[in-house]
Design an enzyme around this catalytic site. Sequence first.
Site, PDB file in Angstrom:
ATOM      1  N   ASP A   1       3.730  -4.117  -5.872  1.00  0.00           N
ATOM      2  CA  ASP A   1       4.263  -5.408  -5.418  1.00  0.00           C
ATOM      3  C   ASP A   1       5.788  -5.412  -5.455  1.00  0.00           C
ATOM      4  O   ASP A   1       6.448  -5.905  -4.526  1.00  0.00           O
ATOM      5  CB  ASP A   1       3.735  -6.537  -6.304  1.00  0.00           C
ATOM      6  CG  ASP A   1       2.334  -6.990  -5.914  1.00  0.00           C
ATOM      7  OD1 ASP A   1       1.851  -6.571  -4.840  1.00  0.00           O
ATOM      8  OD2 ASP A   1       1.719  -7.749  -6.686  1.00  0.00           O
TER       9      ASP A   1
ATOM     10  N   GLU B   1       0.822  -1.207   0.000  1.00  0.00           N
ATOM     11  CA  GLU B   1       0.000   0.000   0.000  1.00  0.00           C
ATOM     12  C   GLU B   1       0.859   1.261   0.000  1.00  0.00           C
ATOM     13  O   GLU B   1       0.549   2.240  -0.680  1.00  0.00           O
ATOM     14  CB  GLU B   1      -0.940  -0.006   1.213  1.00  0.00           C
ATOM     15  CG  GLU B   1      -1.925  -1.164   1.246  1.00  0.00           C
ATOM     16  CD  GLU B   1      -2.825  -1.191   0.029  1.00  0.00           C
ATOM     17  OE1 GLU B   1      -3.147  -0.115  -0.511  1.00  0.00           O
ATOM     18  OE2 GLU B   1      -3.199  -2.298  -0.400  1.00  0.00           O
TER      19      GLU B   1
END
Length: 427
Positions: free
Chosen positions: A372, A287
């Site tokens: 990611d 995030e």
Amino acid sequence: MSSSSLLQAPQWLALAFSLCFMASFGLRQWLALRQIRHVARHADAVPALFADRLPLDAHRKAAAYTVARVRLGMLDGLIGALLLLGLTLFGGIGALHLWLLDWLGTGLGQQLALVGAVLALGSAVDLPLAWYRQFRLEQRFGFNRMTLGLWLADLVKATALGLVLGAPLLAALLWLMNAAGERWWLWAWALWSGFNLLLLVIFPTVIAPLFNKFVPLDNEALKTRIEALMARCGFASKGLFVMDGSKRSSHGNAYFTGFGRARRIVFFDTLIERLAPVEVEAVLAHELGHFKLRHVTRRMLSGFAISFGVFALLGWLAQKSWFYLGLGVTPMLDSSNAALALLLFFLAMPVFGFAFGPVGSWLSRRDEFAADAFAARQSDAHALISALVKLYEDNASTLTPDPLYSAWHDSHPPAPLRIARLAALGG
């Protein structure tokens, strides 16, 4: 443009709207059927990448849950399509407009009532499906933890909040359309942008606490780990909080919210209970990757740019009689058509803009891959894989989406592709 061409403009708009409507509705339903068939066909075999990570029963549950949700979505889409046709080409908005004129006369009050009546009608039509989704579908798969009383309380709060925040905004927009001249749309865009910035600031501390309880994270070991991650990422927040998401659902998540100094990091209590500290750290690193890579800023600026174009287009169309006539409404010659323009434009825009959906989905998936990769650098790729697999299982997310359906709709990459890339990054 010749007078004969002008006379044909409403018919051309009605034809274009009808064709785009049929294409978009048909494509949505066809993609949904593809998703149902593809997921059901692969329900009895866990993908090889997950064979030692996910039990077959969990994979079958995810398939059944996905199929049930898509089927409900197809019904929702059909009802929404019928309502859209009824309001536009079949004259629903026009009839409601005339009825309110007879009752309230011309003026801002009538325009507010017209928009409010259409919004209320849409909400009333959606309400039975919303109830079924929560208390039948989610209940059947073990996700619902919400009582009927809490559901109704949320509905009342959301309605009241919409009135408190939305009614003044709508009144201001309609007033600008009537009083600010030909460039009203520029002022309206500025108002809309400012309103959205205000929401970003007040959401964490004013709006979200109306629906959920937020308490400071009291797990000192996890807190120390998270603060070290934030220091590495150069992220400053106003606090780490745990939200009582479990009172509504067993789904888990983590996010950061707010703007500027009002930013805060929020964990669902279900996430804290399910994941190990290193996995929570990896999820949050993903995030924070969106923040560090400026995805959030870019999306916000893109949203402002797109809304600028949207308001400019609305400002132009609102002056054209064929815009109203082509969508089933006769414009007023001696009073304001502001409410009619707003309603018709925002009802028609999704029909004409449906083809751009895959572009937004592709951009979102690209950002997810980048976040990611950031998480793999700042935390532990294998911990993120472990966390994602648990979340896929807990949320009953399908591991075998139809490729076309996924490319069109999904904001996140398909699970096998995402896990494979993380495994490569983790070495």
